[in-house]
Design a protein around this motif. Structure first.
Motif, PDB file in Angstrom:
ATOM      1  N   ASP A 175      -0.507  27.702 -56.924  1.00  0.00           N
ATOM      2  CA  ASP A 175      -0.983  29.015 -56.306  1.00  0.00           C
ATOM      3  C   ASP A 175      -0.249  30.199 -56.291  1.00  0.00           C
ATOM      4  O   ASP A 175      -0.163  30.897 -55.347  1.00  0.00           O
ATOM      5  N   GLY A 176       0.508  30.396 -57.234  1.00  0.00           N
ATOM      6  CA  GLY A 176       1.073  31.743 -57.596  1.00  0.00           C
ATOM      7  C   GLY A 176       2.594  31.784 -56.831  1.00  0.00           C
ATOM      8  O   GLY A 176       3.265  32.597 -56.758  1.00  0.00           O
ATOM      9  N   LYS A 204      -0.442  28.808 -65.781  1.00  0.00           N
ATOM     10  CA  LYS A 204      -0.291  29.186 -64.186  1.00  0.00           C
ATOM     11  C   LYS A 204       1.315  29.483 -64.054  1.00  0.00           C
ATOM     12  O   LYS A 204       2.275  29.096 -64.843  1.00  0.00           O
ATOM     13  N   ALA A 254       4.590  31.742 -61.471  1.00  0.00           N
ATOM     14  CA  ALA A 254       4.936  32.128 -60.048  1.00  0.00           C
ATOM     15  C   ALA A 254       6.088  32.876 -60.316  1.00  0.00           C
ATOM     16  O   ALA A 254       7.025  32.478 -61.259  1.00  0.00           O
ATOM     17  N   GLN A 298      -0.845  36.946 -62.124  1.00  0.00           N
ATOM     18  CA  GLN A 298      -1.788  36.438 -60.997  1.00  0.00           C
ATOM     19  C   GLN A 298      -3.345  36.823 -61.383  1.00  0.00           C
ATOM     20  O   GLN A 298      -4.035  36.599 -60.575  1.00  0.00           O
TER      21      GLN A 298
END
Length: 154
Positions: free
Chosen positions: A43-44, A84, A86, A119
């Motif tokens: 989730d980031g 994905k 982060a 994101q």
């Protein structure tokens, strides 16, 4: 005022560490370094609960994570996982595995703005379209380099 800018002008890319089972250590010590993998991107954010320790001899200086780096899942059998990302804004010494890459802003002052882009729905859409493979989905350097970001004029 904003204009479009190619990410290739703003970032460098570094591929992750390749290692063999014999390179894994049971604990963190002077001969090892903590290694992050795609499962650490959630989730980031970066989740540090499931890291492994790899022999320092396998790691180049460019593969040591720096504040402002963006850790990206670059290869996966799942098109939902590839891409994905982060930001790494942590203390401590870490590296990252071969199925990941780091997008490293050339100017640390740009890191937060670039991180927000990674994101965004636009990023996810464009990477999903670019990274499709027959069995394994991969992000190549040109996929990141060719992304266009709406950039503030200074």
């Amino acid at each position: 005022m904003m204009n479009n800018k190619s990410l290739s002008a703003l970032v460098d890319q570094v591929r992750g560490v390749s290692y063999k089972p014999k390179d894994i250590h049971d604990t963190l010590n002077d001969l090892s370094i903590a290694l992050l993998r795609a499962n650490n991107i959630f989730d980031g954010s970066i989740e540090f609960s499931d890291v492994i320790y790899v022999d320092r001899k396998r790691v180049s200086s460019s593969q040591i994570l720096r504040r402002g780096d963006i850790l990206v899942c670059a290869s996966s059998g799942s098109k939902d996982l590839v891409g994905k990302a982060a930001s790494f804004n942590c203390d401590g010494e870490y590296t990252f595995g071969a199925f990941c890459k780091v997008v490293r802003p050339k100017n640390i002052d740009d890191a937060d703005y670039i991180s927000v882009f990674f994101q965004s729905p636009k990023y996810r859409r464009e990477i999903a379209a670019s990274a499709l493979g027959a069995n394994i989905n991969n992000i190549r350097n040109e996929h990141i380099d060719n992304l266009v970001i709406n950039w503030p004029v200074k």
